[in-house]
Design a protein around this motif. Structure first.
Motif, PDB file in Angstrom:
ATOM      1  N   ALA A   1       0.793  -1.239   0.164  1.00 27.48           N
ATOM      2  CA  ALA A   1       0.102   0.012   0.051  1.00 27.48           C
ATOM      3  C   ALA A   1       0.894   1.308   0.205  1.00 27.48           C
ATOM      4  O   ALA A   1       1.994   1.533   0.359  1.00 27.48           O
ATOM      5  CB  ALA A   1      -0.929  -0.061   1.199  1.00 27.48           C
ATOM      6  N   PRO A   2       0.310   2.213  -0.337  1.00 28.42           N
ATOM      7  CA  PRO A   2       1.189   3.579  -0.264  1.00 28.42           C
ATOM      8  C   PRO A   2       1.546   3.920   1.075  1.00 28.42           C
ATOM      9  O   PRO A   2       0.977   3.942   1.898  1.00 28.42           O
ATOM     10  CB  PRO A   2       0.104   4.685  -0.793  1.00 28.42           C
ATOM     11  CG  PRO A   2      -1.002   4.153  -1.660  1.00 28.42           C
ATOM     12  CD  PRO A   2      -1.055   2.595  -1.113  1.00 28.42           C
ATOM     13  N   PRO A   3       2.937   3.638   1.328  1.00 31.99           N
ATOM     14  CA  PRO A   3       3.754   4.216   2.768  1.00 31.99           C
ATOM     15  C   PRO A   3       3.191   5.402   3.106  1.00 31.99           C
ATOM     16  O   PRO A   3       3.159   6.546   2.597  1.00 31.99           O
ATOM     17  CB  PRO A   3       5.014   4.011   2.535  1.00 31.99           C
ATOM     18  CG  PRO A   3       5.390   4.287   1.036  1.00 31.99           C
ATOM     19  CD  PRO A   3       4.114   3.688   0.388  1.00 31.99           C
ATOM     20  N   LYS A   4       2.800   5.412   4.568  1.00 27.63           N
ATOM     21  CA  LYS A   4       2.580   6.581   5.149  1.00 27.63           C
ATOM     22  C   LYS A   4       3.009   6.600   6.712  1.00 27.63           C
ATOM     23  O   LYS A   4       2.305   7.015   7.608  1.00 27.63           O
ATOM     24  CB  LYS A   4       0.846   6.722   5.562  1.00 27.63           C
ATOM     25  CG  LYS A   4       0.139   6.619   4.128  1.00 27.63           C
ATOM     26  CD  LYS A   4       0.291   8.089   3.234  1.00 27.63           C
ATOM     27  CE  LYS A   4      -0.645   8.102   2.079  1.00 27.63           C
ATOM     28  NZ  LYS A   4      -0.454   9.158   1.308  1.00 27.63           N
ATOM     29  N   ASP A   5       4.086   6.523   6.651  1.00 30.45           N
ATOM     30  CA  ASP A   5       4.984   6.744   7.900  1.00 30.45           C
ATOM     31  C   ASP A   5       5.395   8.109   8.085  1.00 30.45           C
ATOM     32  O   ASP A   5       5.738   9.061   7.310  1.00 30.45           O
ATOM     33  CB  ASP A   5       6.674   6.065   7.486  1.00 30.45           C
ATOM     34  CG  ASP A   5       7.534   5.949   8.851  1.00 30.45           C
ATOM     35  OD1 ASP A   5       7.141   6.829   9.864  1.00 30.45           O
ATOM     36  OD2 ASP A   5       8.217   5.107   8.988  1.00 30.45           O
ATOM     37  N   PRO A   6       4.778   8.584   9.390  1.00 31.69           N
ATOM     38  CA  PRO A   6       4.818  10.060   9.974  1.00 31.69           C
ATOM     39  C   PRO A   6       6.229  10.434   9.956  1.00 31.69           C
ATOM     40  O   PRO A   6       6.318  11.520   9.794  1.00 31.69           O
ATOM     41  CB  PRO A   6       4.191   9.767  11.100  1.00 31.69           C
ATOM     42  CG  PRO A   6       4.198   8.504  11.520  1.00 31.69           C
ATOM     43  CD  PRO A   6       4.191   7.661  10.536  1.00 31.69           C
ATOM     44  N   ARG A   7       7.153   9.722  10.175  1.00 34.57           N
ATOM     45  CA  ARG A   7       8.745  10.182  10.083  1.00 34.57           C
ATOM     46  C   ARG A   7       9.148   9.898   8.570  1.00 34.57           C
ATOM     47  O   ARG A   7      10.448  10.090   8.587  1.00 34.57           O
ATOM     48  CB  ARG A   7       9.286   9.299  11.147  1.00 34.57           C
ATOM     49  CG  ARG A   7       8.964   9.415  12.638  1.00 34.57           C
ATOM     50  CD  ARG A   7       9.487   8.259  13.541  1.00 34.57           C
ATOM     51  NE  ARG A   7       9.225   7.051  12.952  1.00 34.57           N
ATOM     52  CZ  ARG A   7       9.592   5.649  13.716  1.00 34.57           C
ATOM     53  NH1 ARG A   7      10.554   6.072  14.791  1.00 34.57           N
ATOM     54  NH2 ARG A   7       9.185   4.841  13.413  1.00 34.57           N
ATOM     55  N   GLY A   8       8.573   9.361   7.872  1.00 33.89           N
ATOM     56  CA  GLY A   8       9.101   9.343   6.462  1.00 33.89           C
ATOM     57  C   GLY A   8       9.296  10.464   5.587  1.00 33.89           C
ATOM     58  O   GLY A   8       8.712  11.700   5.967  1.00 33.89           O
ATOM     59  N   LEU A   9       9.638  10.685   4.599  1.00 35.10           N
ATOM     60  CA  LEU A   9       9.918  11.565   3.457  1.00 35.10           C
ATOM     61  C   LEU A   9       8.848  11.575   2.432  1.00 35.10           C
ATOM     62  O   LEU A   9       8.453  10.437   1.971  1.00 35.10           O
ATOM     63  CB  LEU A   9      11.225  11.578   2.987  1.00 35.10           C
ATOM     64  CG  LEU A   9      12.397  11.732   3.618  1.00 35.10           C
ATOM     65  CD1 LEU A   9      13.780  11.844   2.761  1.00 35.10           C
ATOM     66  CD2 LEU A   9      12.527  13.151   4.714  1.00 35.10           C
ATOM     67  N   LYS A  10       8.073  12.757   2.357  1.00 36.22           N
ATOM     68  CA  LYS A  10       6.844  12.678   1.360  1.00 36.22           C
ATOM     69  C   LYS A  10       7.383  13.023   0.020  1.00 36.22           C
ATOM     70  O   LYS A  10       8.116  13.990  -0.483  1.00 36.22           O
ATOM     71  CB  LYS A  10       6.025  14.075   1.905  1.00 36.22           C
ATOM     72  CG  LYS A  10       4.676  13.817   0.972  1.00 36.22           C
ATOM     73  CD  LYS A  10       4.012  15.107   1.449  1.00 36.22           C
ATOM     74  CE  LYS A  10       2.583  15.182   0.814  1.00 36.22           C
ATOM     75  NZ  LYS A  10       1.837  16.088   1.499  1.00 36.22           N
ATOM     76  N   CYS A  11       6.774  12.267  -0.778  1.00 36.20           N
ATOM     77  CA  CYS A  11       7.159  12.185  -2.136  1.00 36.20           C
ATOM     78  C   CYS A  11       5.931  12.815  -2.889  1.00 36.20           C
ATOM     79  O   CYS A  11       4.802  12.374  -2.771  1.00 36.20           O
ATOM     80  CB  CYS A  11       7.167  10.871  -2.963  1.00 36.20           C
ATOM     81  SG  CYS A  11       7.626  11.137  -4.740  1.00 36.20           S
ATOM     82  N   ASP A  12       5.848  13.908  -3.744  1.00 39.28           N
ATOM     83  CA  ASP A  12       4.789  14.777  -4.364  1.00 39.28           C
ATOM     84  C   ASP A  12       4.769  14.517  -5.639  1.00 39.28           C
ATOM     85  O   ASP A  12       4.012  15.382  -6.395  1.00 39.28           O
ATOM     86  CB  ASP A  12       4.911  16.083  -3.939  1.00 39.28           C
ATOM     87  CG  ASP A  12       6.243  16.778  -4.468  1.00 39.28           C
ATOM     88  OD1 ASP A  12       7.263  16.057  -5.029  1.00 39.28           O
ATOM     89  OD2 ASP A  12       6.321  17.871  -4.268  1.00 39.28           O
ATOM     90  N   ILE A  13       5.442  13.620  -6.154  1.00 39.79           N
ATOM     91  CA  ILE A  13       5.255  13.279  -7.671  1.00 39.79           C
ATOM     92  C   ILE A  13       3.866  12.678  -8.288  1.00 39.79           C
ATOM     93  O   ILE A  13       3.390  13.107  -9.157  1.00 39.79           O
ATOM     94  CB  ILE A  13       6.286  12.224  -8.369  1.00 39.79           C
ATOM     95  CG1 ILE A  13       7.572  12.421  -8.016  1.00 39.79           C
ATOM     96  CG2 ILE A  13       6.088  11.895  -9.765  1.00 39.79           C
ATOM     97  CD1 ILE A  13       8.137  13.693  -8.689  1.00 39.79           C
ATOM     98  N   CYS A  14       2.921  12.003  -7.410  1.00 39.87           N
ATOM     99  CA  CYS A  14       1.756  11.487  -7.840  1.00 39.87           C
ATOM    100  C   CYS A  14       0.834  11.681  -6.578  1.00 39.87           C
ATOM    101  O   CYS A  14       1.089  12.259  -5.588  1.00 39.87           O
ATOM    102  CB  CYS A  14       1.858   9.998  -8.291  1.00 39.87           C
ATOM    103  SG  CYS A  14       1.475   8.838  -7.022  1.00 39.87           S
ATOM    104  N   GLY A  15      -0.366  11.356  -6.939  1.00 36.00           N
ATOM    105  CA  GLY A  15      -1.588  11.627  -5.721  1.00 36.00           C
ATOM    106  C   GLY A  15      -1.377  10.777  -4.708  1.00 36.00           C
ATOM    107  O   GLY A  15      -2.044  11.026  -3.637  1.00 36.00           O
TER     108      GLY A  15
END
Length: 380
Positions: free
Chosen positions: A60-74
């Motif tokens: 599933a799309p990872p949603k780790d609150p400490r992870g880095l956010k990728c903004d390429i897609c929705g």
């Protein structure tokens, strides 16, 4: 007497209901998916985990609150250290996001020539298939026989449909071999005078938008200098990052091309079950594209489709999708596509003729002016 093989009926492991239109792979019926029980969510997660682990992709799309956010897609993945995003291209390496493909310079893609009329879903209403917009956007007042479409198949997707009809992208993302530099693709696209349009599809273009935009921009700049008809089209699931979608929409509109969204479901839980991710961005983006659609009557800029998956896409789904499209703009063409058993839904039945034509009536009753049933040869 010869017996025709019929796959065993699927059984929903939540409610116990059985039927040939319940997937043996997913093991959950549409009603239990909509009810969103914990048991249904667990089965859905397991189905996608099993499907994607062989390609080295997160379930599933990872949603780790400490992870880095990728903004390429929705999907807007929040990627943990050392892990990859849902598309498999973006990785968190020592606290920074890195991707070697799907950049402005290089993409995971293969290209080929496709004669007009192409097998593009909107061919029944686009410039190449019908001559709509002639002479500004089309070579002929009718179908552009003798001319070609530059088909650009991308090896990534921001969804993962369990019934995917174009599974070639799976192996592409796994082995990462179909790689092409942007400048070389631009040269190839413009090398043949019989090319009058290009269609980005796959997979889906959302995860490689830096590449898609860079190539499209260069192609249009050169085509305009040569006073050449050359349209830019996209077939996508709509799960875009809006800043990228807005930029490519401007190019597509100006060129005489269009953007087709595959609105797979209305219910978000159903979309996650069948396609692995939320459809919220798809619907938000579709509404935002309405202003582009209103700027050009022919050929229609914004297009939509839905695959009629037996047992999961029912009248309720079609009615809600159709009403949504009609509220955005009733002139948007809508394709209802017959389902063929494929990928992990290989044991599912074909779409019935009765349901397809009922769905068409529902869409028209919702106010849509242009509704077509595609792949009718598959109907039973």
């Amino acid at each position: 007497m010869l017996k025709i093989f019929e796959p065993p009926k699927g059984i929903c492991e939540v409610c116990g209901k059985s039927g040939k239109d319940i997937s043996n792979y997913l093991k959950v019926c549409k009603d239990c998916i909509r009810d969103d029980s914990e048991k249904a969510k667990e089965l859905i997660y397991q189905a996608h985990q099993k499907a994607r682990e062989k390609f080295g992709l997160p379930p599933a799309p990872p949603k780790d609150p400490r992870g880095l956010k990728c903004d390429i897609c929705g999907n807007e993945c929040q990627i943990p250290e050392g892990e990859v995003g849902y598309c498999g291209l973006t990785k968190n390496m020592e606290g920074r996001l890195v991707r070697g493909l799907g950049t402005e310079q290089v993409g995971l893609i293969y290209s080929y020539r496709d004669s007009h009329p192409t097998n593009c879903v909107p061919a029944w209403c686009c410039a190449g298939g019908t001559g709509a917009g002639y002479p500004k956007y089309a070579k002929r007042p009718g179908t552009e026989y003798g001319f070609l479409n530059a088909s650009l198949f991308l090896g990534t997707c921001s969804f993962h449909c369990l019934y995917c009809q174009n599974t070639g992208w799976h192996q592409m993302i796994k082995v990462k071999k179909k790689i092409l530099e942007a400048d070389k693709l631009v040269d190839w696209v413009l090398s043949n005078e019989r090319f009058t349009c290009t269609c980005w599809f796959g997979g889906s273009p959302e995860p490689q938008m830096p590449y898609v935009y860079a190539v499209s921009k260069k192609v249009r700049e050169k085509a305009k200098k040569e006073n050449r008809i050359f349209r830019v089209c996209l077939e996508a699931n709509g799960n875009f990052s809006w800043p990228w979608l807005e930029k490519i929409a401007e190019i597509s509109l100006e060129s005489g091309g269009g953007i087709k969204f595959d609105l797979k479901t209305w219910n978000e839980n159903l979309n996650i079950a069948l396609s692995g991710a939320s459809n919220k961005k798809s619907y938000e983006n579709f509404k935002r594209l309405a202003r582009f659609h209103k700027k050009r009557k022919e050929p229609p800029f914004l297009r939509a489709s839905t695959l009629l998956v037996p047992g999961y896409i029912d009248e309720e789904e079609i009615r809600n999708i159709s009403r949504f499209i009609a509220r955005v703009d009733p002139t948007i063409p809508y394709s209802l596509l017959a389902f063929a058993p494929c990928y992990l839904f290989g044991d599912m039945p074909l779409t019935s003729k009765q349901f397809a034509f009922r769905a068409q009536k529902i869409a028209k009753d919702a106010g849509l002016e242009k509704v077509r049933i595609g792949s009718q040869h598959l109907l039973t």
